[in-house]
Design a protein around this motif. Structure first.
Motif, PDB file in Angstrom:
ATOM      1  N   THR A 186       1.144  -1.116   0.079  1.00 27.67           N
ATOM      2  CA  THR A 186      -0.040   0.124   0.144  1.00 27.67           C
ATOM      3  C   THR A 186       0.685   1.364  -0.004  1.00 27.67           C
ATOM      4  O   THR A 186       1.800   1.269   0.935  1.00 27.67           O
ATOM      5  CB  THR A 186      -1.035  -0.074   1.151  1.00 27.67           C
ATOM      6  N   LYS A 187       0.636   1.995  -0.994  1.00 25.71           N
ATOM      7  CA  LYS A 187       1.363   3.405  -0.903  1.00 25.71           C
ATOM      8  C   LYS A 187       0.946   3.955   0.294  1.00 25.71           C
ATOM      9  O   LYS A 187      -0.190   4.515   0.569  1.00 25.71           O
ATOM     10  CB  LYS A 187       1.381   4.074  -2.240  1.00 25.71           C
ATOM     11  N   TYR A 188       1.904   4.946   0.877  1.00 27.22           N
ATOM     12  CA  TYR A 188       1.694   5.680   1.979  1.00 27.22           C
ATOM     13  C   TYR A 188       0.666   6.832   1.601  1.00 27.22           C
ATOM     14  O   TYR A 188       1.125   7.492   0.577  1.00 27.22           O
ATOM     15  CB  TYR A 188       2.973   6.154   2.531  1.00 27.22           C
ATOM     16  N   GLU A 189      -0.294   7.139   2.430  1.00 33.60           N
ATOM     17  CA  GLU A 189      -1.201   8.145   1.927  1.00 33.60           C
ATOM     18  C   GLU A 189      -0.767   9.401   1.997  1.00 33.60           C
ATOM     19  O   GLU A 189      -1.467  10.336   1.346  1.00 33.60           O
ATOM     20  CB  GLU A 189      -2.543   8.068   2.773  1.00 33.60           C
ATOM     21  N   ASN A 190       0.539   9.738   2.577  1.00 32.51           N
ATOM     22  CA  ASN A 190       0.893  11.164   2.920  1.00 32.51           C
ATOM     23  C   ASN A 190       2.330  11.370   2.065  1.00 32.51           C
ATOM     24  O   ASN A 190       3.011  12.171   2.315  1.00 32.51           O
ATOM     25  CB  ASN A 190       1.246  11.675   4.185  1.00 32.51           C
ATOM     26  N   ASN A 191       2.301  10.313   0.885  1.00 35.87           N
ATOM     27  CA  ASN A 191       3.426  10.530   0.209  1.00 35.87           C
ATOM     28  C   ASN A 191       3.359  11.949  -0.553  1.00 35.87           C
ATOM     29  O   ASN A 191       2.217  12.512  -0.999  1.00 35.87           O
ATOM     30  CB  ASN A 191       3.352   9.542  -1.086  1.00 35.87           C
ATOM     31  N   PRO A 192       4.405  12.385  -0.931  1.00 43.00           N
ATOM     32  CA  PRO A 192       5.707  12.085  -0.742  1.00 43.00           C
ATOM     33  C   PRO A 192       6.410  12.196   0.493  1.00 43.00           C
ATOM     34  O   PRO A 192       6.104  13.264   1.261  1.00 43.00           O
ATOM     35  CB  PRO A 192       6.545  12.788  -1.873  1.00 43.00           C
TER      36      PRO A 192
END
Length: 476
Positions: A133-139
């Protein structure tokens, strides 16, 4: 990894038997090499939709023994706001039972210029090591530091004394390559520490430092990296881009790396973009892309391109990195075909039909007379790969039939020459004197080539030939 737009494999003539590759499509740099939840994991830059470089995904394979690998679903797919034009190279680290991936998001401007881009750093996570899962606060790092150009990529993360560190390949505003470091207490908020080392000249150490890796080995700190733009210097730095290392000492308080000169790690045509991991037993294991940007890739006609090297253990000795096949690769040996001690008068055929083999050679050397030994991988009297050694100069010279340029390497003076050679369908990896010198090469033939040893003077040798498994990588 099924996708209606995924390119199909149309021919298996060059397919490798025990090297990690993709089912089809393009691969380059290894990424996220780690040990997590009982498995070694290796990810890689991957374009599943063609056998050409394209928007980078993260392909994924895992293994319990560094030998037998199973394909897993693609871990990262580009296209989100933080990585719209590619999920570029990065690394992995475990924290509290969660596997975290750190990678570079690649972005093009709208002017159609592929050299006009910007990059940021992102994170993804998984509890099972398969689904991410990609981090919701990327970058997690939105832009390069102010004293940097837009070249800002390939994060490698490690932990020391409860603090996490990230090293990145970059280019300073003065146009020379460098490595920069960030620190974090939680893997989420990162503070810029600054450049820890930079090239001492544009032509001598490069305009961009790619794929940095940083670790301590036998009491010394090692910066392993792939500099771009180093000019050839005599018999060194002959590839388009190089891969090698600096040995030194890192001061964590001042974020400075005091180091020596750059050394190439592998002298072959096809070795780039290394990444290491620490095995559970403390070994430092390295793997690399077994190709180069300028290399011919005939397999592209068949719907695939690129592979990774066999895993290798790194050791530091006499201010030199030695690189040897990991001990687990002995389990690849399916059958001992030959084992003999014999005197070679002129030429001896060691392997008649080389397809998936390991070859061990020990040859005593007599310094009182000049000796020349030649190892050849050939077909129909045409040498695919020719490696010549002279005990007068302690030099090896490697020639390939599909390339005009030679490759060179030297070893310390010795009284015995030991070679360990791994041959796969379209690759050969040659380890000399316990990994003091290594050559990695791709070759292409639809025949089963021979391996022969030629000598200038009568020579006694001991040798062993193994047949290796040729289906150690499974594609689901």
């Amino acid at each position: 990894m099924t996708n209606k737009d995924t390119i199909e494999l149309t021919n298996t003539r060059y397919r490798l038997g025990y090297h990690v590759s993709a089912r089809s499509g393009w691969i380059n740099d290894p990424n996220g090499f780690c040990f997590f939840d009982g498995y070694y994991h290796v990810f890689f830059q991957h374009h599943p939709h063609s056998a050409e470089w394209g928007p980078m995904h993260w392909g994924h394979a895992r293994s319990k023994d560094l030998v037998h690998w199973e394909e897993l679903p693609i871990a990262l797919t580009p296209g989100d706001k933080e990585d719209e034009d590619g999920c570029f190279s990065g690394s992995a680290i475990e924290k509290d039972g969660v596997l975290y991936l750190f990678y570079t998001g690649h972005h093009y401007y709208d002017d159609g210029d592929k050299d006009h881009f910007w990059q940021n750093q992102n994170m993804a996570y998984s509890t099972d090591g398969i689904h991410f899962t990609k981090y919701e606060n990327n970058p997690i790092i939105a832009k390069e530091p102010g004293d940097n150009t837009h070249h800002f990529r390939d994060p490698k993360v490690w932990e020391k004394d409860g603090v996490y560190y990230m090293i990145l390949g970059s280019q300073g505003e003065d146009g020379v390559g460098r490595a920069i470091v960030y620190s974090s207490k939680d893997l989420l908020e990162w503070e810029y520490e600054g450049p820890i080392s930079k090239a001492n000249g544009l032509k001598t150490e490069g305009f961009m430092w790619e794929c940095p890796d940083f670790f301590n080995l036998d009491g010394k700190d090692i910066l392993l990296l792939s500099p771009q733009g180093i000019d050839a210097q005599g018999k060194d730095y002959l590839n388009l881009f190089q891969t090698g290392y600096f040995i030194g000492d890192y001061d964590y308080k001042t974020a400075t790396f005091t180091r020596g000169e750059f050394h190439e790690l592998d002298k072959g045509h096809d070795f780039y973009a290394t990444q290491t991991t620490l095995a559970p037993d403390g070994r430092r294991i390295v793997i690399a892309w077994m190709d180069m940007w300028e290399s011919p890739m005939p397999e592209q006609e068949d719907g695939w391109a690129g592979a990774l090297t066999i895993p290798r253990e790194l050791r530091l000795k006499n201010n030199h990195l030695y690189m040897t096949p990991v001990k687990e690769l002995e389990t690849l040996r399916a059958e001992e075909l030959k084992h003999d001690t014999t005197t070679v008068m002129k030429e001896l055929c060691l392997i008649k039909d080389a397809l998936s083999n390991e070859l061990l050679i020990d040859a005593p050397l007599d310094k009182s007379e000049e000796q020349e030994l030649i190892i050849s991988l050939k077909m129909s009297e045409n040498d695919l790969v020719l490696l010549t050694y002279s005990n007068k100069t302690n030099e090896f010279i490697l020639k390939r039939n599909d390339k005009d340029d030679l490759r060179y390497g030297t070893i310390q003076s010795c009284d015995k020459l030991s070679l360990r050679v791994f041959i796969d369908t379209s690759s050969i990896e040659i380890f000399i004197n316990d990994g003091e010198l290594v050559f990695t090469e791709r070759f292409y033939t639809e025949e089963k080539p021979e391996v022969c040893l030629s000598v200038s003077e009568k020579q006694t040798i001991s040798y062993t030939v193994y047949r290796l498994e040729n289906d150690a990588v499974s594609y689901n």
